[in-house]
Design a protein around this motif. Structure first.
Motif, PDB file in Angstrom:
ATOM      1  N   ARG A  84      -9.398 -15.334 -58.931  1.00 54.05           N
ATOM      2  CA  ARG A  84      -9.601 -16.018 -60.221  1.00 54.05           C
ATOM      3  C   ARG A  84      -9.933 -17.493 -60.062  1.00 54.05           C
ATOM      4  O   ARG A  84     -10.559 -18.090 -60.936  1.00 54.05           O
ATOM      5  N   ALA A  85      -9.500 -18.067 -58.926  1.00 54.52           N
ATOM      6  CA  ALA A  85      -9.789 -19.493 -58.722  1.00 54.52           C
ATOM      7  C   ALA A  85     -11.281 -19.731 -58.481  1.00 54.52           C
ATOM      8  O   ALA A  85     -11.770 -20.846 -58.632  1.00 54.52           O
ATOM      9  N   PHE A  86     -11.996 -18.688 -58.086  1.00 55.80           N
ATOM     10  CA  PHE A  86     -13.426 -18.860 -57.818  1.00 55.80           C
ATOM     11  C   PHE A  86     -14.222 -18.872 -59.117  1.00 55.80           C
ATOM     12  O   PHE A  86     -13.915 -18.128 -60.047  1.00 55.80           O
ATOM     13  N   ASN A  87     -15.236 -19.692 -59.104  1.00 48.79           N
ATOM     14  CA  ASN A  87     -16.151 -19.739 -60.228  1.00 48.79           C
ATOM     15  C   ASN A  87     -16.777 -18.334 -60.408  1.00 48.79           C
ATOM     16  O   ASN A  87     -17.282 -17.764 -59.454  1.00 48.79           O
ATOM     17  N   GLY A  88     -16.689 -17.800 -61.623  1.00 48.79           N
ATOM     18  CA  GLY A  88     -17.178 -16.430 -61.806  1.00 48.79           C
ATOM     19  C   GLY A  88     -18.232 -16.314 -62.894  1.00 48.79           C
ATOM     20  O   GLY A  88     -18.561 -15.226 -63.354  1.00 48.79           O
ATOM     21  N   ARG A  89     -18.766 -17.475 -63.332  1.00 52.73           N
ATOM     22  CA  ARG A  89     -19.744 -17.456 -64.430  1.00 52.73           C
ATOM     23  C   ARG A  89     -21.158 -17.390 -63.836  1.00 52.73           C
ATOM     24  O   ARG A  89     -21.775 -18.415 -63.554  1.00 52.73           O
ATOM     25  N   HIS A  90     -21.627 -16.177 -63.681  1.00 53.34           N
ATOM     26  CA  HIS A  90     -22.887 -15.984 -62.964  1.00 53.34           C
ATOM     27  C   HIS A  90     -24.113 -15.920 -63.858  1.00 53.34           C
ATOM     28  O   HIS A  90     -25.228 -16.037 -63.369  1.00 53.34           O
ATOM     29  N   LEU A  91     -23.903 -15.659 -65.144  1.00 53.57           N
ATOM     30  CA  LEU A  91     -25.061 -15.393 -66.008  1.00 53.57           C
ATOM     31  C   LEU A  91     -25.288 -16.493 -67.020  1.00 53.57           C
ATOM     32  O   LEU A  91     -24.328 -17.074 -67.545  1.00 53.57           O
ATOM     33  N   ARG A  92     -26.553 -16.772 -67.291  1.00 52.39           N
ATOM     34  CA  ARG A  92     -26.860 -17.650 -68.430  1.00 52.39           C
ATOM     35  C   ARG A  92     -27.736 -16.853 -69.395  1.00 52.39           C
ATOM     36  O   ARG A  92     -28.546 -16.016 -68.970  1.00 52.39           O
ATOM     37  N   LYS A 123     -20.605 -21.893 -56.195  1.00 50.77           N
ATOM     38  CA  LYS A 123     -19.719 -22.755 -55.400  1.00 50.77           C
ATOM     39  C   LYS A 123     -18.448 -23.066 -56.179  1.00 50.77           C
ATOM     40  O   LYS A 123     -18.483 -23.170 -57.411  1.00 50.77           O
ATOM     41  N   THR A 124     -17.358 -23.269 -55.439  1.00 47.68           N
ATOM     42  CA  THR A 124     -16.079 -23.640 -56.054  1.00 47.68           C
ATOM     43  C   THR A 124     -15.363 -24.609 -55.115  1.00 47.68           C
ATOM     44  O   THR A 124     -15.444 -24.452 -53.903  1.00 47.68           O
ATOM     45  N   GLU A 125     -14.685 -25.586 -55.697  1.00 47.87           N
ATOM     46  CA  GLU A 125     -13.847 -26.484 -54.870  1.00 47.87           C
ATOM     47  C   GLU A 125     -12.481 -25.833 -54.727  1.00 47.87           C
ATOM     48  O   GLU A 125     -11.809 -25.561 -55.730  1.00 47.87           O
ATOM     49  N   ILE A 126     -12.085 -25.560 -53.494  1.00 49.09           N
ATOM     50  CA  ILE A 126     -10.791 -24.926 -53.260  1.00 49.09           C
ATOM     51  C   ILE A 126     -10.127 -25.542 -52.041  1.00 49.09           C
ATOM     52  O   ILE A 126     -10.779 -25.703 -51.009  1.00 49.09           O
TER      53      ILE A 126
END
Ligand code: BGC
Length: 801
Positions: free
Chosen positions: A177-185, A60-63
């Motif tokens: 790029r504005a979207f959250n792109g950190r998918h991995l932990r 999710k991202t706030e946009i």
């Protein structure tokens, strides 16, 4: 080696690195790795990306004041990193150092990416680098990389750093790029003298991905025993080998990597499987060898020979077609994996469209149906497995049957972005393209075409039948009767042309009676009825019982399929949608002069505060899709059924009408236009075919190919040669051929399969030769132009055409 088999880039050019990476991607349907340099990390120039088919995750991202949720095809840990330095200097990198004779070659015949160059560091040391890599097309979890390092004018201390990097994000597309792109932990990172190991997990879908790698150092062809220093962090690990190299000698770094995920089958656990496989893997030269063998077999079945003068932008048409076939075949999933994913519109080659699946299969499956329909069968199960979701979506929207999503990912829910960014105006705008309900008709069409190509009645009875019937039920439930016209109508949709999503000034999106949608709905209703008459009786009853299909419902389908409204204007031009004729004409000359490239008129107009909804402008073929999918005979039948006068003479006028009002803002558009003009205007058709060939290799949209190839357009160009110029149609249990070669195409030949029978096709102007394979012993029914005949196994027949 002939250049028809090699995509060669000469000289290092940072500005075109993204494009080269995408076009040099190596993949095997299970995973794809962009052709990024192993010595570089993601920066403005390089973008290493590895994608696993079906490896999705939601974030999710706030946009613009809203919470937007997007499902991405996740950029997985990078297995490539290998860097080399001499005497503690900078890591050798073309970005930092001189590379006098840099060459990058994608070897299509062997499925291998190579880079060769001399690199001169700041101290004047010259080193020759020869790099080769593969993503194994048969051993789908294995990748291999070899870098040979020759000391040309120095002797010294060499360090080799080989790593696995999990610090990756989805950041490959500028406007996302504005979207959250950190998918991995990170879960585990380990490095010892033998192996590198990294395990990570997607944060929402909880897909675990494990990579294991082994690196070996050789000198003059002999392995040398070195104990590496190890580096280890939460989300990356590396081994650093140190040795000395004498002037004139060559050392080689060989790296093998294995990837598994928790969604893979026939494994105990992803990490365990990756470690086991990498430990057991054959040597890198052996893997290169078996890769070449596997590709030789693939080419034997899929190659297409062409003699033509076409040289799109200096690239021979034969080579570009092979490149297209290569990327298409690399993208299609293996059967055991197909239910997880279909064909992302931009391949496993980049992050555009978030790795989503659209209707582009419509351009891909016909190619595969004639070559290896088993692949199509596997891929169709992607849609069959998501029938439940499509049913639920239809119900939630107040309809019956199955409503497939415009953009699809993991579970088949609607994945179309709620908002999209216009990079010209930097404004976030609502994205109404989810109203492209016609995607469902493409699903039904593909199911039916597969059945036509194979005669696979079992598939029709068990899987395709259910899907086709549910899609028919959906269309019947969307159609409303309009007493004024005494016809059924479909409202609130968008056609394939994405420049029209609403009527000018309307307060809600959607159009009435998009001709393409309505005719396709009629076609689906007809095929649904035909399915019930075609499958064995017991199966027809089962399907009807399971769906609760009553006689009266079937009667209603029949009625709708005879009374659907199709709008026309200017006497006999099929209108793109109701009211199209009242839109304003567009000043094409003015905009061409002002902007030059007006492919994306939607963005230009929006940035000017205007909208394409006001004008007779199309992004891509919409009405013309009908002439792409159906022969004039089939269309005549459909219009007759509907009780509309239809004169095939109106087809050229309709083509001309829309051709002059289309900006070709989608790479699919030129394919369709080339197709529909193939008989009426062979010169223009060939010109559009050549432009379509340039879509990716010349990046004609100015930057989009770097974000992923256009699989539909690639397949479409192959299909223009394979089906369009040969006039191949699969209809009524016969293979129809009606060749019409463009003047510049002197010969074409390929192997195909029809209803399980292999067939060699050779076409020159005036002459068609068909040779049936000896096995299986199954004669096939062929119709060449008006001549109907049967081709017996092993038989060769010549036809004057
Ligand atoms: C086109 C669609 C296509 C999508 C994915 C869009 O630009 O308008 O028709 O399905 O790209 O390729």
């Amino acid at each position: 080696m002939s250049d028809d088999w090699r995509l060669v880039y000469t000289g290092y050019d940072p500005a075109s690195e993204g494009l080269r990476e995408a076009l040099s991607t190596l993949a095997n349907g299970y995973l794809g790795t962009r052709g990024a340099a192993p010595e570089s990390e993601a920066d403005g120039t390089h973008y290493p990306g590895t994608y696993i088919s079906g490896g999705y995750n939601r974030l999710k991202t706030e946009i613009a004041g809203r919470t937007v949720e997007i499902e991405d095809l996740v950029n997985m840990p990078n297995w490539l990193p290998v860097a080399i330095r001499v005497d503690g200097g900078h890591w050798l990198q073309p970005d930092r150092h001189e590379t006098p004779d840099y060459e990058q070659v994608l070897d299509l015949r062997r499925g291998m990416l190579e880079r060769h160059y001399r690199i001169r560091d700041h101290e004047g040391r010259e080193t020759r680098i020869a790099e080769r890599r593969i993503v194994h097309v048969h051993e789908r979890h294995l990748m291999a990389l070899e870098i040979a390092v020759a000391a040309l004018n120095w002797s010294g201390h060499v360090e080799v750093r080989s790593g696995l990097d999990g610090r990756v994000e989805n950041k490959g597309v500028e406007r996302y790029r504005a979207f959250n792109g950190r998918h991995l932990r990170p879960l585990e990172a380990r490095a010892d003298a033998q192996m590198l190991f990294l395990k990570m997990e997607t944060v929402q879908s909880e897909l675990r991905v494990a990579v294991a790698a082994r690196t070996q150092i050789l000198c003059d062809g002999q392995p040398i025993a070195l104990t590496p220093e190890v580096e280890q962090d939460d989300d990356r690990c590396a081994q650093v080998f140190a040795t000395t190299l004498e002037q004139g000698r060559t050392m080689a770094v060989r790296k093998t990597a294995a990837i598994f995920t928790s969604a893979d089958t026939a494994i105990s656990e992803a990490g365990d499987a990756a470690c086991k496989l990498v430990a057991r893997a054959p040597s890198v030269p052996e893997l290169f060898e078996s890769q070449a063998t596997a590709w030789a077999h693939i080419w034997q079945r899929f190659d297409l020979h062409l003699a033509s003068k076409a040289t799109p932008n200096g690239n021979d048409a034969q080579k570009v077609l092979r490149l297209h076939l290569f990327h298409l075949l690399q993208t299609v999933t293996s059967e055991d994996h197909a239910a997880k994913s279909c064909i992302p519109a931009r391949g496993l080659h980049g992050e555009a469209y978030h790795g989503h699946v659209f209707w582009d299969e419509l351009f891909v499956f016909p190619v595969l149906n004639l070559r290896d329909p088993e692949i199509t069968r596997g891929l169709l199960s992607y849609r069959h497995r998501r029938l439940g979701e499509a049913r639920a979506t239809a119900q939630e929207a107040g309809y019956r049957g199955a409503m497939y999503p415009w953009q699809s990912g993991s579970d088949g829910r609607e994945e179309t972005q709620a908002l999209h960014l216009n990079p010209r105006s930097q404004r976030w705008l609502p994205d109404n393209s989810y109203l492209q309900r016609h995607v469902g008709t493409a699903v039904a069409y593909n199911m039916w075409q597969y059945y036509q190509a194979t005669g696979d009645i079992h598939f029709l009875a068990h899987r395709a039948g259910e899907v086709i019937l549910e899609i028919a039920r959906f269309w019947a439930s969307t159609a409303t009767y309009n007493a004024r016209h005494a016809r059924y109508e479909i409202a609130g949709v968008m056609g394939p042309d994405e420049y029209h999503d609403a009527y000018p000034g309307a307060d809600r999106p959607g159009l009435l009676n998009n001709a393409y949608t309505n005719i396709m709905a009629v076609w689906v209703l007809c095929r649904a009825l035909e399915t019930l008459e075609t499958v064995p009786e017991g199966h027809a009853t089962r399907l009807r019982d399971m769906m609760g299909l009553s006689d009266s419902e079937l009667k209603e389908w029949d009625a709708i399929s005879r009374k659907m409204r199709i709008p026309f204007h200017d006497r006999d031009i099929i209108s793109q949608f109701e009211g199209y004729a009242t839109l304003e004409e567009f000043d094409w000359a003015h905009y061409r002069e002002k902007y030059g490239d007006i492919q994306r008129l939607d963005r230009i107009l929006e940035a000017e505060g205007d909208t394409p909804n006001r004008y007779k402008v199309s992004k891509q073929a919409d009405v013309l899709m009908l002439f792409y999918l159906f022969s004039s005979e089939e269309l005549t039948e459909l219009f007759e059924r509907l009780g509309y006068p239809f004169d095939p003479q109106s087809i050229p006028r309709t083509i001309e009408y829309y051709e002059s009002r289309t900006s070709h803002g989608s790479t699919l558009s030129r394919v369709v236009h080339a197709w529909v003009l193939a008989r009426g205007d062979r010169t223009r058709s060939w010109q559009l075919f050549r432009e379509a060939l340039e879509s990716d290799i010349c990046d004609i949209q100015g930057g989009t190919t770097a974000e992923g190839i256009h699989v539909g357009a690639m397949a479409g160009t192959v299909d223009l040669i394979q089906r369009c110029y040969t006039g191949i149609e699969l209809r009524r249990d016969a293979l129809h051929l009606s060749p019409c070669l463009p003047d510049d195409l002197h010969r074409l030949s390929f192997r195909m399969t029809y209803r399980g029978q292999p067939l060699a096709v050779d076409l020159t102007p005036g002459r068609l030769t068909l040779t049936a394979g000896r096995r299986p012993e199954r004669p096939i029914h062929v119709k060449v132009r008006q001549e109907e005949t049967t081709l017996a196994p092993g038989q060769t027949r010549l036809f004057e055409v």
